[in-house]
Scaffold this active site. Structure first.
Site, PDB file in Angstrom:
ATOM      1  N   SER A 143       1.263  -1.284  -0.160  1.00  0.00           N
ATOM      2  CA  SER A 143      -0.149  -0.072  -0.211  1.00  0.00           C
ATOM      3  C   SER A 143       0.681   0.964  -0.387  1.00  0.00           C
ATOM      4  O   SER A 143       2.292   1.483   0.453  1.00  0.00           O
ATOM      5  CB  SER A 143      -0.841  -0.091   1.032  1.00  0.00           C
ATOM      6  OG  SER A 143      -1.275   0.881   1.683  1.00  0.00           O
ATOM      7  N   TYR A 156      -2.145  -1.482  10.516  1.00  0.00           N
ATOM      8  CA  TYR A 156      -1.892  -1.402   8.954  1.00  0.00           C
ATOM      9  C   TYR A 156      -1.270  -1.139   8.353  1.00  0.00           C
ATOM     10  O   TYR A 156      -0.758  -1.943   7.749  1.00  0.00           O
ATOM     11  CB  TYR A 156      -3.757  -0.873   8.481  1.00  0.00           C
ATOM     12  CG  TYR A 156      -3.415  -1.444   7.136  1.00  0.00           C
ATOM     13  CD1 TYR A 156      -4.249  -2.296   6.187  1.00  0.00           C
ATOM     14  CD2 TYR A 156      -3.067   0.365   6.002  1.00  0.00           C
ATOM     15  CE1 TYR A 156      -4.002  -2.141   4.844  1.00  0.00           C
ATOM     16  CE2 TYR A 156      -3.777  -0.146   4.686  1.00  0.00           C
ATOM     17  CZ  TYR A 156      -3.445  -1.427   4.380  1.00  0.00           C
ATOM     18  OH  TYR A 156      -4.007  -1.267   3.000  1.00  0.00           O
TER      19      TYR A 156
END
Ligand code: BGC
Length: 255
Positions: A143, A156
């Site tokens: 990401s 995350y």
């Protein structure tokens, strides 16, 4: 880019980015394993899309955080298709809470799926690739948040930062075997993981303002990069992250 005679496993490919990668790799000629978790009909849509595109696929239910299940995923793949050439660590989850209130059990769940999963899967996949010879490809869906902080999303972000160094380190260890390891770092891609933002016009406008290109990315756009990294043309690319984020990481934030 063609992937003829290659066998690819894509974790979490019942929906979203994983689904688009599974379909694109099948269209490029690979035999595809659609890994999913949960209800048996979860992978149906992806399988149908692959069938409609004239591709070859099967679905396997695996919890990527469980070593026995991961080993079985690799064994079943080899039983069915004879080998393993491409492994895409796509499965990922996020739960958002302010850091001061983040529950430990949710932190542990995120680490299990987003980091332990790719560790176990890359290890089991690489063992198979080394045993069969001829190299291979490991592609991790990371990401922009392997680099960019995101308040309320600390676990995350930590797992994606971990994935960044897992990739760099194992790329060095696996290079002598002809196995390349790379990350794709998507920005805001229109998938179910962002359902909360997609349903809230105010939040959505706020997010779009952070993206120079001014729109969501499409799962198919991420899939194109995955097919390239999986192809023979990408043999000299290893140990890096390729961001696909509409310029999000380069946003100056000034007027
Ligand atoms: C996250 C999304 C977020 C996007 C851009 C992704 O990694 O899963 O929730 O919108 O990054 O910030």
């Amino acid at each position: 880019m063609r992937l003829e005679n290659k066998v690819a496993v894509i974790t979490g490919s019942a929906t979203g980015i994983g689904q688009a990668i599974a379909v694109a790799m099948a269209q490029a000629g690979a035999a595809v394993v659609v890994d999913y978790i949960g209800k048996p009909d979860a992978p149906k849509q992806t399988l149908q899309m692959i069938q409609d595109a004239g591709g070859k696929a099967t679905a396997i239910d695996t919890d990527v955080s469980q070593p026995d299940q991961v080993n079985s995923l690799i064994q079943q793949t080899v039983q069915q298709f004879g080998r393993l050439d491409i492994f895409v660590n796509n499965a990922g989850i996020e739960f958002k809470h302010p850091f001061l209130e983040f529950p430990l059990d949710q932190f542990q769940k995120i680490v299990a799926v987003n980091l332990q999963g790719p560790f176990l899967c890359a290890q089991a996949a690489a063992k198979q690739m080394v045993a069969q010879g001829g190299g291979g490809r490991i592609i991790n869906i990371s990401s922009v948040h392997e680099d960019l902080p995101m308040p309320t999303n600390a676990p995350y972000c930590a797992t994606k930062g971990g994935l960044r160094m897992l990739t760099r380190t194992i790329a060095v260890e696996l290079a002598p075997h002809g196995i390349t390891v790379n990350n794709i770092g998507p920005g805001a891609i229109y998938t179910p993981i962002d359902a909360d933002i997609e349903a809230n016009p105010q939040l959505e406008a706020q997010l779009m303002a952070e993206i120079p290109v001014g729109r969501w990315g499409k799962p198919e756009e991420v899939a194109g990069l995955a097919v390239f990294l999986a192809s023979d043309a990408a043999a000299y690319i290893t140990g890096s992250t390729y961001f696909i984020d509409g310029g999000m990481l380069r946003q100056a934030g000034s007027l």
